[in-house]
Design an enzyme around this catalytic site. Structure first.
Site, PDB file in Angstrom:
ATOM      1  N   SER A 165      54.975  30.635  62.205  1.00  0.00           N
ATOM      2  CA  SER A 165      54.881  29.178  62.243  1.00  0.00           C
ATOM      3  C   SER A 165      55.526  28.676  63.513  1.00  0.00           C
ATOM      4  O   SER A 165      56.469  29.294  64.035  1.00  0.00           O
ATOM      5  CB  SER A 165      55.603  28.563  61.038  1.00  0.00           C
ATOM      6  OG  SER A 165      55.661  27.147  61.142  1.00  0.00           O
ATOM      7  N   TYR A 193      63.748  28.221  56.392  1.00  0.00           N
ATOM      8  CA  TYR A 193      62.338  28.496  56.649  1.00  0.00           C
ATOM      9  C   TYR A 193      62.111  28.830  58.120  1.00  0.00           C
ATOM     10  O   TYR A 193      61.443  29.806  58.465  1.00  0.00           O
ATOM     11  CB  TYR A 193      61.490  27.292  56.241  1.00  0.00           C
ATOM     12  CG  TYR A 193      60.007  27.496  56.426  1.00  0.00           C
ATOM     13  CD1 TYR A 193      59.251  28.121  55.439  1.00  0.00           C
ATOM     14  CD2 TYR A 193      59.356  27.071  57.578  1.00  0.00           C
ATOM     15  CE1 TYR A 193      57.883  28.318  55.605  1.00  0.00           C
ATOM     16  CE2 TYR A 193      57.994  27.259  57.752  1.00  0.00           C
ATOM     17  CZ  TYR A 193      57.263  27.883  56.762  1.00  0.00           C
ATOM     18  OH  TYR A 193      55.925  28.078  56.932  1.00  0.00           O
TER      19      TYR A 193
END
Length: 274
Positions: free
Chosen positions: A145, A156
């Site tokens: 990501s 994350y």
């Protein structure tokens, strides 16, 4: 499960019943791959498999597993490493986001995130390449990501940074073996995760609709990059520009800007709807 041998290549996709995983399964089936679909929900797996068989005429094997469970992960690793029924393409896609801070969040939730987003990627990438290199052929696609380029994006972002660096390292080690590894670094992708979380992707959102990516565009671009042997895939020119800026700006500045954003915006992880 497949009832007869097939001459088609096989792809294994984790998190294959929703979001990016479901789109990867569909795209690979459309490209002529038999599939092994992995997810936790058996009923959704069976429904997904039946749909893919009917629409594309491919063989689809169902493998139910919670990748945060080490015994279940080992079963998937054994399937990935099989020499009897080789896996030609591995897509490490399974993942989730947490709407909580690291320092005062639930420790078990963060441990599970690490197990799914980091440990599972490590174990399955190792199992896949260990089997692929002797054959001189194979592809590993790990879903990272743009959040992995952002210091201050919570656990994350830290997990996705691990995926990015691991994959780039692996791609270098595999040079000359015939096996390729690619990490895809998408930005905000329209998936069912965002709808369930109340994160809109239209004009009413605080985020401009221009930054949201179509899921099929992300999948097709990253698979094209995978098969072309590119170690990093950042779909669309606008997100390539964003990733370039994040890569060259001082990390302290990026962190200060990110942490200065409203908390709701900070917790919108670009690809947490895998």
């Amino acid at each position: 499960m497949s009832s007869a041998p097939s001459s088609r290549p096989t792809a294994l996709v984790t998190g294959a019943t929703a979001g990016l995983g479901a789109a990867y399964a569909r795209s690979l089936a459309g490209r002529g791959f038999d599939l092994v679909v992995v997810a936790r929900d058996v009923a959704r797996l069976e429904t997904t498999a039946a749909t893919l068989r009917s629409e594309f005429g491919v063989e689809v094997e169902v493998l139910a597993a919670d990748l945060s469970d080490r015994a279940a992960l080992e079963r998937v690793a054994e399937r990935v490493a099989s020499t009897r029924a080789p896996v030609d393409v591995l897509v490490n896609n399974a993942g989730f986001g947490l709407r909580q801070r690291f320092y005062d969040g639930v420790p078990a939730d963060h441990e599970r995130m690490f197990d799914v987003l980091c440990r599972a990627v490590m174990v399955l990438s190792r199992a896949a390449t260990g089997a692929m290199v002797p054959r001189g052929r194979g592809w590993v696609l790990n879903v990272g990501s743009v959040a992995g380029l952002v210091p201050g994006g919570g656990h994350y972002s830290a997990a996705k940074a691990y995926v990015i660096v691991l994959t780039e390292t692996l791609a270098g080690e595999l040079r000359g073996t015939g096996v390729k590894a690619t990490v895809v670094e998408p930005g905000y992708v329209r998936t069912e995760f965002h709808a369930r979380s109340g994160m809109t992707s239209g004009g009413s959102s605080s985020l401009s609709s221009r930054i949201w990516l179509d899921i099929d565009d992300v999948v097709d671009a990253s698979l094209d990059d995978l098969f072309a042997g590119r170690p990093v895939s950042v779909p669309t020119k606008r997100w390539k520009a964003v990733s370039t800026v994040l890569d060259v700006l001082p990390r302290g500045l990026v962190s200060r800007v990110w942490n200065g954003m409203p908390s709701g915006a900070r917790r919108r992880h670009p690809t947490s709807g895998q």
